[in-house]
Scaffold this active site. Structure first.
Site, PDB file in Angstrom:
ATOM      1  N   ASP A  22      47.457  42.140  45.863  1.00  0.00           N
ATOM      2  CA  ASP A  22      48.099  42.236  44.566  1.00  0.00           C
ATOM      3  C   ASP A  22      47.340  43.298  43.766  1.00  0.00           C
ATOM      4  OD1 ASP A  22      49.703  41.736  42.387  1.00  0.00           O
ATOM      5  OD2 ASP A  22      48.652  39.903  41.799  1.00  0.00           O
ATOM      6  N   PHE A  23      47.953  43.767  42.684  1.00  0.00           N
ATOM      7  CA  PHE A  23      47.308  44.835  41.903  1.00  0.00           C
ATOM      8  C   PHE A  23      46.639  44.281  40.653  1.00  0.00           C
ATOM      9  CE2 PHE A  23      47.510  48.172  38.604  1.00  0.00           C
ATOM     10  CZ  PHE A  23      46.662  49.106  39.204  1.00  0.00           C
ATOM     11  N   ASP A  24      47.438  43.788  39.708  1.00  0.00           N
ATOM     12  CA  ASP A  24      46.882  43.309  38.437  1.00  0.00           C
ATOM     13  C   ASP A  24      46.035  42.064  38.657  1.00  0.00           C
ATOM     14  OD1 ASP A  24      48.345  45.001  36.249  1.00  0.00           O
ATOM     15  OD2 ASP A  24      49.909  44.410  37.655  1.00  0.00           O
ATOM     16  N   ASP A 198      45.782  36.902  42.564  1.00  0.00           N
ATOM     17  CA  ASP A 198      45.240  36.091  41.462  1.00  0.00           C
ATOM     18  C   ASP A 198      46.278  35.210  40.792  1.00  0.00           C
ATOM     19  OD1 ASP A 198      46.637  38.286  40.155  1.00  0.00           O
ATOM     20  OD2 ASP A 198      45.621  37.654  38.317  1.00  0.00           O
TER      21      ASP A 198
END
Length: 252
Positions: A22-24, A198
């Site tokens: 995931d990025f954020d 997250d």
């Protein structure tokens, strides 16, 4: 050596490895303005190095639209970018049929009416849906808006609702990160997978991991992942360890 250290060392020996993140909140710290998010420089460098290693595929699997993900991450080929919770792969395939496109236009118009004039609430248009962001809204406003969306367009036939942190994603094409991870694994013929996330939307991916895979939850909250780290800087450490272990193992 921690359990995660040992798991990463074992993972690094996989003949064909898929690293999906995931990025954020994983590569980039969470920020109040989503367009301001950027990956931590050392994490970006580690990912770029991983992507150059033989038989190693690196992908970002994000709820962001793919164009937005490319803009904020700064990544391009050979790092693969998969957006909209897996509804937007990077192979150029058309996402929607005529009926879904009409439904998306109706959904967008309805959501604009619901959030019009609500302070701090924003809409993010995606190729297959719309995300309702309330991170910058007063708590009572965010609750009221999301309740209205859940009771209204989220219940429509052909609309899939995916809750996240201060966001509700609505899509007219059914896909989640778990299904996307399965598809990506198959396409690259990966023997093992590292997935880090997250958000609650990442749990569908954690639930698809196999015994030889490594799942890492970033931050607090219930999770199906077997491992956990506290914050994005810990992901940097994890990626650096994976780079060094995989490169040295292949040079030995």
């Amino acid at each position: 050596m921690t359990d995660l250290d040992a798991a990463v060392r074992a993972l690094a020996r996989a003949p064909r490895l898929l690293v999906a993140l995931d990025f954020d909140g994983v590569l980039a710290p969470i920020v109040s303005v989503p367009s301001d998010a950027r990956p931590l420089p050392d994490s970006a460098a580690a990912l770029e190095e991983l992507a150059t290693l033989p038989d190693t595929t690196v992908a970002l699997l994000s709820g962001r639209g793919r164009a937005d993900l490319a803009a904020v991450s700064g990544f391009g080929d050979p790092i693969r970018l998969i957006g909209s919770h897996g509804s937007e792969f990077d192979d150029g395939a058309s996402l929607l049929d005529d009926e879904q496109r009409a439904r998306l236009e109706q959904l967008t118009a309805e959501l604009r009416g619901l959030v019009d004039g609500e302070p701090g609430v924003t809409l993010e248009r995606k190729p297959a849906g719309v995300a309702v962001h309330v991170r910058n809204a007063p708590p009572d406003v965010g609750t009221r808006v999301l309740d209205a969306v859940r009771a209204g367009p989220a219940t429509w036939d052909g609309v899939e609702a995916t809750p996240g942190k201060a966001v509700l994603d609505l899509s007219v094409a059914k896909m989640d990160k778990g299904a996307a991870l399965d598809l990506l694994r198959e396409r690259v013929a990966a023997d093992a997978v590292l997935f880090a996330g997250d958000d609650v939307t990442d749990e569908t991916a954690f639930s698809r991991l196999r015994p030889d895979d490594v799942g890492v939850k970033v931050g607090p909250g219930d999770t199906a992942a077997r491992h956990r780290v506290d914050a994005p800087p810990d992901v940097t450490t994890l990626l650096r360890q994976l780079v060094e272990t995989r490169r040295h193992g292949r040079e030995a």
